[in-house]
Motif scaffolding. Structure first.
Motif, PDB file in Angstrom:
ATOM      1  N   SER A 166      -0.358   6.501  -6.665  1.00 45.34           N
ATOM      2  CA  SER A 166      -1.881   5.721  -6.722  1.00 45.34           C
ATOM      3  C   SER A 166      -2.643   6.371  -5.783  1.00 45.34           C
ATOM      4  CB  SER A 166      -1.794   4.516  -6.356  1.00 45.34           C
ATOM      5  OG  SER A 166      -2.809   3.606  -6.699  1.00 45.34           O
TER       6      SER A 166
ATOM      7  N   LYS B 269      -2.791  -6.568  -6.789  1.00 44.57           N
ATOM      8  CA  LYS B 269      -1.462  -7.224  -6.905  1.00 44.57           C
ATOM      9  C   LYS B 269      -1.752  -8.572  -7.861  1.00 44.57           C
ATOM     10  CE  LYS B 269       2.900  -7.156  -5.916  1.00 44.57           C
ATOM     11  NZ  LYS B 269       3.752  -5.665  -6.206  1.00 44.57           N
TER      12      LYS B 269
ATOM     13  N   ASP C 192       4.250   5.737  -5.513  1.00 45.51           N
ATOM     14  CA  ASP C 192       4.389   5.583  -6.839  1.00 45.51           C
ATOM     15  C   ASP C 192       3.131   6.538  -7.553  1.00 45.51           C
ATOM     16  OD1 ASP C 192       6.390   3.954  -6.668  1.00 45.51           O
ATOM     17  OD2 ASP C 192       5.109   2.216  -7.402  1.00 45.51           O
TER      18      ASP C 192
ATOM     19  N   GLU D 113      -5.272  -4.966  -1.339  1.00 42.81           N
ATOM     20  CA  GLU D 113      -3.594  -4.820  -1.897  1.00 42.81           C
ATOM     21  C   GLU D 113      -3.526  -6.288  -2.580  1.00 42.81           C
ATOM     22  OE1 GLU D 113      -1.849  -2.292  -2.257  1.00 42.81           O
ATOM     23  OE2 GLU D 113      -3.270  -1.071  -1.208  1.00 42.81           O
TER      24      GLU D 113
ATOM     25  N   ARG E 222       2.572   1.787  -3.325  1.00 43.60           N
ATOM     26  CA  ARG E 222       1.676   2.156  -4.061  1.00 43.60           C
ATOM     27  C   ARG E 222       1.357   3.528  -4.253  1.00 43.60           C
ATOM     28  NH1 ARG E 222      -3.760   1.863  -4.499  1.00 43.60           N
ATOM     29  NH2 ARG E 222      -4.227   0.821  -2.586  1.00 43.60           N
TER      30      ARG E 222
ATOM     31  N   PHE F  82      -1.338   2.921 -12.712  1.00 42.81           N
ATOM     32  CA  PHE F  82      -1.146   1.455 -13.254  1.00 42.81           C
ATOM     33  C   PHE F  82      -0.908   1.836 -14.546  1.00 42.81           C
ATOM     34  CE2 PHE F  82      -2.628  -1.390  -9.782  1.00 42.81           C
ATOM     35  CZ  PHE F  82      -1.752  -0.760  -8.955  1.00 42.81           C
TER      36      PHE F  82
ATOM     37  N   HIS G 107       0.752  -1.358  -0.005  1.00 38.44           N
ATOM     38  CA  HIS G 107       0.023   0.042  -0.073  1.00 38.44           C
ATOM     39  C   HIS G 107       0.706   1.308  -0.018  1.00 38.44           C
ATOM     40  CE1 HIS G 107      -3.572   2.311   0.938  1.00 38.44           C
ATOM     41  NE2 HIS G 107      -2.813   2.890   1.823  1.00 38.44           N
TER      42      HIS G 107
END
Length: 432
Positions: free
Chosen positions: A231, A251, A229, A247, A226, A349, A223
């Motif tokens: 999210s 994934k 990154d 999560e 993410r 993503f 988490h």
């Protein structure tokens, strides 16, 4: 009172169903019928579909015994499900192991395509329905109930067909070192509710304590990675059990899509979420900044998703709904497409698709078929549009039904969590 008994106290069993009069029950039924007609939602299954479902599920254990040699036998692997207390279908289960240089995470998904394939009446009906529709106190399944609630559902202490996503994760980065997707047979050790899973993480003497503690540590790190990154995380106060499931499913979905796109290079039903324009994002951030007691950290303005994440973590609780609403207003609808490019903006993503809920979503059912057969339905674009449209219909139907419940004096959340019981008018008046 034990933890489990305490968890039970706030449930339907503890509080009992919401009481309504016969008149109000008829009123609700009429409203549902009106909405089903408006959104073209089929409440009854055609007899041919029910007959086929019954025929194919006549001897589940015999079926498993006959096919076990052609599948991975994971019956001895410690496996469990975690779902809301009122869940009717358990379509995902997890297992985890820590090894010297890696974590191995298994996400087991109900193998619906063992029974439902493009030549079956159930497949045609699933395409017609597009998804399961969840109204407070009333569910319209995408698949016949015998599959959704029984044969495909990963209930505890029963052998079940599954489609397993086995992920070997680097201990430092939690990135995929290896992904394997295959048909399996599993046997879930236990069905946990979210509150039970929370208790298991804390109680060293409870069954599945070590597994839940380990999977939470891994999920919590996933988490955080993410979020770093980029999210978008609109619910920062999510509890540990929800974090685990969210999560692990993200994934697994990402792993499957990665496999389809890069390794097999096939079309699939991808989930694409376009981004708002820079002007729309600026408008949303300004609206958030103007809220009382809210301040967007200065170093995050350049990345709106990170700005929203950082603000939600610091903002007073009374403003969370307003912040979320400011974001939701500018977000375009996500849709299903046969081409992943454009990616999923909210999750950040590049490629994403759905795989973990084939009991209740057409998109996942179709992706299961593509993974299993390495074969793409000829009408994939049409199916993508169908899934997108029916999801929109289901959401709008749910919204209008909840609104109607409020208009007649019922709390949609109470109805959803506790169900409804029809009683005489005097008794109903006492509880409304």
């Amino acid at each position: 009172m034990s933890d489990d008994a305490q968890a039970e106290a706030g449930t339907a069993k503890g509080q009992g169903p919401v009481h309504i009069s016969e008149d109000l029950a008829r009123h609700l039924e009429n409203k549902r019928e009106e909405l089903f007609e408006k959104f073209e939602i089929r409440d009854e299954f055609p007899s041919a579909v029910l007959e086929e479902a019954k025929e194919l599920t006549g001897d589940v254990q015999g079926d498993i015994d006959a096919e076990i040699d052609d599948r991975e036998d994971l019956r001895d692997l410690t496996t469990w499900t975690t779902d809301p207390i009122d869940a009717q279908d358990f379509d995902d289960a997890i297992s985890i192991e820590e090894r010297d240089d890696e974590y191995v995470l298994w996400v087991h998904i109900a193998d619906v395509t063992h029974y439902v394939h493009p030549d079956s009446a159930m497949w045609a009906e699933a395409v017609e329905r597009g998804n399961t529709v969840y109204l407070p106190g009333y569910t319209i399944h995408m698949l016949p109930p015998i599959l959704a609630e029984s044969v495909c559902s990963l209930v505890p202490n029963e052998e079940r067909f599954a489609h397993t996503v086995e992920m070997h994760l680097d201990k430092e980065t939690l990135s995929y070192e290896e992904i394997d997707i295959y048909k399996s047979v599993i046997e879930s050790n236990e069905r946990l509710t979210y509150s039970q899973a929370e208790n298991r993480i804390d109680d060293p003497d409870a069954p599945l304590h070590e597994e839940n503690k380990l999977v939470h540590e891994v999920a919590d790190r996933m988490h955080e990675i993410r979020k770093e990154d980029g999210s978008l995380v609109l619910n920062p106060a999510r509890d540990r059990a929800h974090t685990i499931i969210e999560e692990c499913m993200l994934k697994a979905n990402k792993a499957v899509t990665h496999e389809l796109m890069w390794t097999r290079q096939v079309e699939a039903m991808y989930r694409v979420h376009p981004q708002p324009t820079p002007d729309e994002w600026s408008k949303a951030l300004q609206e958030i900044q103007d809220l009382d007691g809210v301040s967007i950290p200065g170093d995050t303005w350049d990345d709106p998703r990170k700005a929203v994440n950082a603000t939600l973590e610091e903002a007073p609780g009374r403003q969370l709904d307003k912040i979320q609403w400011a974001v939701m207003k500018v977000m375009p609808r996500a849709k299903y497409m046969n081409d992943p490019f454009g990616g999923h903006h909210a999750l950040n993503f590049e490629i994403y698709g759905h795989f973990t809920s084939p009991i209740r979503r057409l998109s996942d059912l179709i992706n299961h078929w593509i993974v299993y057969q390495n074969d793409v339905p000829e009408n994939l674009v049409e199916l993508c549009d169908r899934a997108s449209d029916k999801q929109k219909d289901a959401e709008q139907c749910e919204r209008e039904y909840k609104q109607f419940l409020q208009e007649v004096g019922l709390d949609p959340m109470a109805v959803n969590n506790r169900g409804i019981e029809v009683v005489d008018a005097e008794e109903a008046d006492k509880t409304l």
